[in-house]
Design an enzyme around this catalytic site. Structure first.
Site, PDB file in Angstrom:
ATOM      1  N   TYR A   1     -15.074  -0.774   1.819  1.00  0.00           N
ATOM      2  CA  TYR A   1     -13.875  -0.243   1.572  1.00  0.00           C
ATOM      3  C   TYR A   1     -13.490  -1.590   2.307  1.00  0.00           C
ATOM      4  O   TYR A   1     -12.158  -2.699   1.342  1.00  0.00           O
ATOM      5  CB  TYR A   1     -12.803   0.916   2.129  1.00  0.00           C
ATOM      6  CG  TYR A   1     -12.395   1.738   1.341  1.00  0.00           C
ATOM      7  CD1 TYR A   1     -14.119   3.052   0.851  1.00  0.00           C
ATOM      8  CD2 TYR A   1     -11.529   1.903   0.795  1.00  0.00           C
ATOM      9  CE1 TYR A   1     -13.500   3.860   0.413  1.00  0.00           C
ATOM     10  CE2 TYR A   1     -11.705   2.998  -0.528  1.00  0.00           C
ATOM     11  CZ  TYR A   1     -12.890   4.060  -0.952  1.00  0.00           C
ATOM     12  OH  TYR A   1     -12.191   5.352  -1.105  1.00  0.00           O
TER      13      TYR A   1
ATOM     14  N   LYS B   1      -4.811  -1.887   4.231  1.00  0.00           N
ATOM     15  CA  LYS B   1      -4.086  -0.245   4.552  1.00  0.00           C
ATOM     16  C   LYS B   1      -3.683  -0.821   5.850  1.00  0.00           C
ATOM     17  O   LYS B   1      -2.853   0.325   6.067  1.00  0.00           O
ATOM     18  CB  LYS B   1      -4.812   0.386   4.420  1.00  0.00           C
ATOM     19  CG  LYS B   1      -5.035   0.965   2.967  1.00  0.00           C
ATOM     20  CD  LYS B   1      -3.997   0.851   2.140  1.00  0.00           C
ATOM     21  CE  LYS B   1      -4.379   1.437   0.151  1.00  0.00           C
ATOM     22  NZ  LYS B   1      -3.198   1.707  -0.467  1.00  0.00           N
TER      23      LYS B   1
HETATM   24  P1  NAD Z   1      -3.928   3.561  -9.580  1.00  0.00           P
HETATM   25  O1  NAD Z   1      -4.809   2.666  -9.714  1.00  0.00           O
HETATM   26  O2  NAD Z   1      -4.026   4.528 -10.653  1.00  0.00           O
HETATM   27  O3  NAD Z   1      -2.935   2.741  -9.020  1.00  0.00           O
HETATM   28  C1  NAD Z   1      -2.544   0.968  -8.892  1.00  0.00           C
HETATM   29  C2  NAD Z   1      -2.082   1.118  -9.107  1.00  0.00           C
HETATM   30  O4  NAD Z   1      -1.574  -0.645  -8.330  1.00  0.00           O
HETATM   31  C3  NAD Z   1      -1.934   0.415 -10.714  1.00  0.00           C
HETATM   32  O5  NAD Z   1      -0.742   0.675 -11.633  1.00  0.00           O
HETATM   33  C4  NAD Z   1      -2.024  -1.191 -10.687  1.00  0.00           C
HETATM   34  O6  NAD Z   1      -1.346  -1.376 -12.099  1.00  0.00           O
HETATM   35  C5  NAD Z   1      -0.970  -0.952  -9.725  1.00  0.00           C
HETATM   36  N1  NAD Z   1      -1.353  -3.218  -9.555  1.00  0.00           N
HETATM   37  C6  NAD Z   1      -2.705  -3.591  -8.786  1.00  0.00           C
HETATM   38  N2  NAD Z   1      -1.987  -4.599  -9.135  1.00  0.00           N
HETATM   39  C7  NAD Z   1      -0.960  -5.390  -9.377  1.00  0.00           C
HETATM   40  C8  NAD Z   1       0.418  -6.281  -9.205  1.00  0.00           C
HETATM   41  N3  NAD Z   1      -0.451  -7.261  -8.889  1.00  0.00           N
HETATM   42  N4  NAD Z   1       1.380  -5.980  -9.416  1.00  0.00           N
HETATM   43  C9  NAD Z   1       1.543  -4.538  -9.531  1.00  0.00           C
HETATM   44  N5  NAD Z   1       1.203  -3.680  -9.180  1.00  0.00           N
HETATM   45  C10 NAD Z   1      -0.084  -3.676  -9.162  1.00  0.00           C
HETATM   46  O7  NAD Z   1      -4.689   4.021  -8.519  1.00  0.00           O
HETATM   47  P2  NAD Z   1      -4.276   5.407  -7.788  1.00  0.00           P
HETATM   48  O8  NAD Z   1      -5.475   5.711  -6.655  1.00  0.00           O
HETATM   49  O9  NAD Z   1      -2.925   6.420  -7.883  1.00  0.00           O
HETATM   50  O10 NAD Z   1      -4.013   3.755  -6.297  1.00  0.00           O
HETATM   51  C11 NAD Z   1      -2.271   4.209  -6.207  1.00  0.00           C
HETATM   52  C12 NAD Z   1      -2.048   3.864  -4.472  1.00  0.00           C
HETATM   53  O11 NAD Z   1      -2.759   5.288  -4.176  1.00  0.00           O
HETATM   54  C13 NAD Z   1      -2.695   2.514  -3.687  1.00  0.00           C
HETATM   55  O12 NAD Z   1      -1.567   2.145  -2.238  1.00  0.00           O
HETATM   56  C14 NAD Z   1      -4.212   3.111  -3.691  1.00  0.00           C
HETATM   57  O13 NAD Z   1      -4.742   2.719  -2.384  1.00  0.00           O
HETATM   58  C15 NAD Z   1      -3.946   4.773  -2.501  1.00  0.00           C
HETATM   59  N6  NAD Z   1      -4.743   5.358  -2.256  1.00  0.00           N
HETATM   60  C16 NAD Z   1      -5.833   5.730  -3.151  1.00  0.00           C
HETATM   61  C17 NAD Z   1      -6.655   6.345  -3.334  1.00  0.00           C
HETATM   62  C18 NAD Z   1      -7.231   7.516  -3.962  1.00  0.00           C
HETATM   63  O14 NAD Z   1      -8.667   8.122  -3.460  1.00  0.00           O
HETATM   64  N7  NAD Z   1      -7.898   7.782  -5.518  1.00  0.00           N
HETATM   65  C19 NAD Z   1      -6.626   7.010  -1.833  1.00  0.00           C
HETATM   66  C20 NAD Z   1      -6.102   6.805  -0.860  1.00  0.00           C
HETATM   67  C21 NAD Z   1      -4.692   5.990  -0.927  1.00  0.00           C
END
Ligand code: NAD
Length: 258
Positions: free
Chosen positions: A157, A164
């Site tokens: 990570y 984060k």
């Molecule tokens: P996802 O890929 O569906 O969503 C990530 C989003 O970030 C996408 O919609 C993408 O378009 C957007 N993004 C990236 N760069 C960007 C930019 N320059 N401008 C605007 N938007 C931008 O994946 P997700 O897992 O739904 O991620 C959403 C959040 O959840 C993130 O913060 C991620 O770190 C967090 N998260 C995810 C997990 C997991 O395991 N999937 C666990 C904990 C936290």
């Protein structure tokens, strides 16, 4: 839980697996009106389809790459023009280059570090400023999505763990600043979910299957579970909660041996 009359901006729907989509769907089903901010043209058609399929045709769709000057502010302006008021903001975006999400942390480039922090953590700050300006006297709530790698070492990570940690700090600092305006700011720390972002981390697929067994609940969480916790924090049921990180991880984070 009731969201009738609430107006929300959701940042971060890329596809049906996005955590932001889970939150948006739940908010809509509870009666909230939505603005969905998507990263850019590449996502426009699929988002429009998604929204239609769910019967959320009245949602306002606005492009927003958070690295573009003024883009975040334009979303808030478009939202207020369409809906007249704002109560809730969802920050569900993150990005780091694939090569920064594998191998040695010492290999993190200056530019990769900057980019990960700008998109994944800094972006919450201008969103909070805009929320402050667009929310009414009754205030409102913001949530951000975070992950355990902010506090513990999760191999690969790397720079996303740093981002984060910065995001969680911003949640506390913003909760302090916006509290007197009745605006709450919280984070959901989700366990692993199979999304595009997560699959960018080296070894994610293997660690995902191994993860379930190491949790007290003996399973991985669902998208709906992460989304529901976010909606709770946005709702009046959480009116006394601000500056917190709520773990939705089948209990993984309480374990001593990870
Ligand atoms: P996802 O890929 O569906 O969503 C990530 C989003 O970030 C996408 O919609 C993408 O378009 C957007 N993004 C990236 N760069 C960007 C930019 N320059 N401008 C605007 N938007 C931008 O994946 P997700 O897992 O739904 O991620 C959403 C959040 O959840 C993130 O913060 C991620 O770190 C967090 N998260 C995810 C997990 C997991 O395991 N999937 C666990 C904990 C936290």
């Amino acid at each position: 839980m009731e969201m009738e009359g609430k107006k929300a901006i959701v940042f971060g729907v890329a596809n049906k697996r996005s955590i932001a989509w889970g939150v948006a769907r739940r908010l809509h089903s509870l009666g909230a009106k939505l603005t969905l901010a998507y990263q850019g043209e590449r996502f426009e058609r699929s988002l429009a389809k998604l929204v239609q399929g769910e019967g959320i045709e009245d949602a306002l769709l606005v492009p927003c790459d958070v690295t573009e000057e003024g883009a975040i502010e334009r979303v808030f302006e478009a939202h207020t023009e369409r809906w007249g008021e704002l109560h809730q903001v969802v920050h569900s975006i993150a990005f780091a280059r694939r090569e920064e999400l594998e191998g040695d942390f010492t290999a993190t480039s200056r530019d990769g570090y900057r980019m990960a922090h700008e998109i994944s953590a800094y972006s919450l700050i201008p969103m909070a400023l805009a929320a402050k300006e667009h929310m009414g006297e009754e205030g409102g709530a913001l949530i951000a999505m975070t992950y355990l790698a902010s506090q513990r070492v999760v191999p690969n990570y790397n720079v996303m763990g740093s981002a984060k940690a910065a995001l969680e700090h911003a949640v506390r600092q913003l909760a302090y600043e916006l509290g007197p305006l009745a605006i709450r700011v919280n984070a959901v720390s989700a366990g692993p979910l199979q999304t595009v972002s997560a699959r960018g981390v080296a070894g994610f697929a293997d660690s995902y299957s191994a993860h379930a067994d190491k949790t007290p609940l003996k399973r991985n969480i669902t998208l709906e579970e992460a989304a529901n916790a976010g909606v709770f924090l946005l709702s009046d049921l959480a009116s006394g909660i601000t500056g917190q990180t709520l773990f939705v991880d089948s209990g993984y984070s309480i374990m001593a041996s990870l």
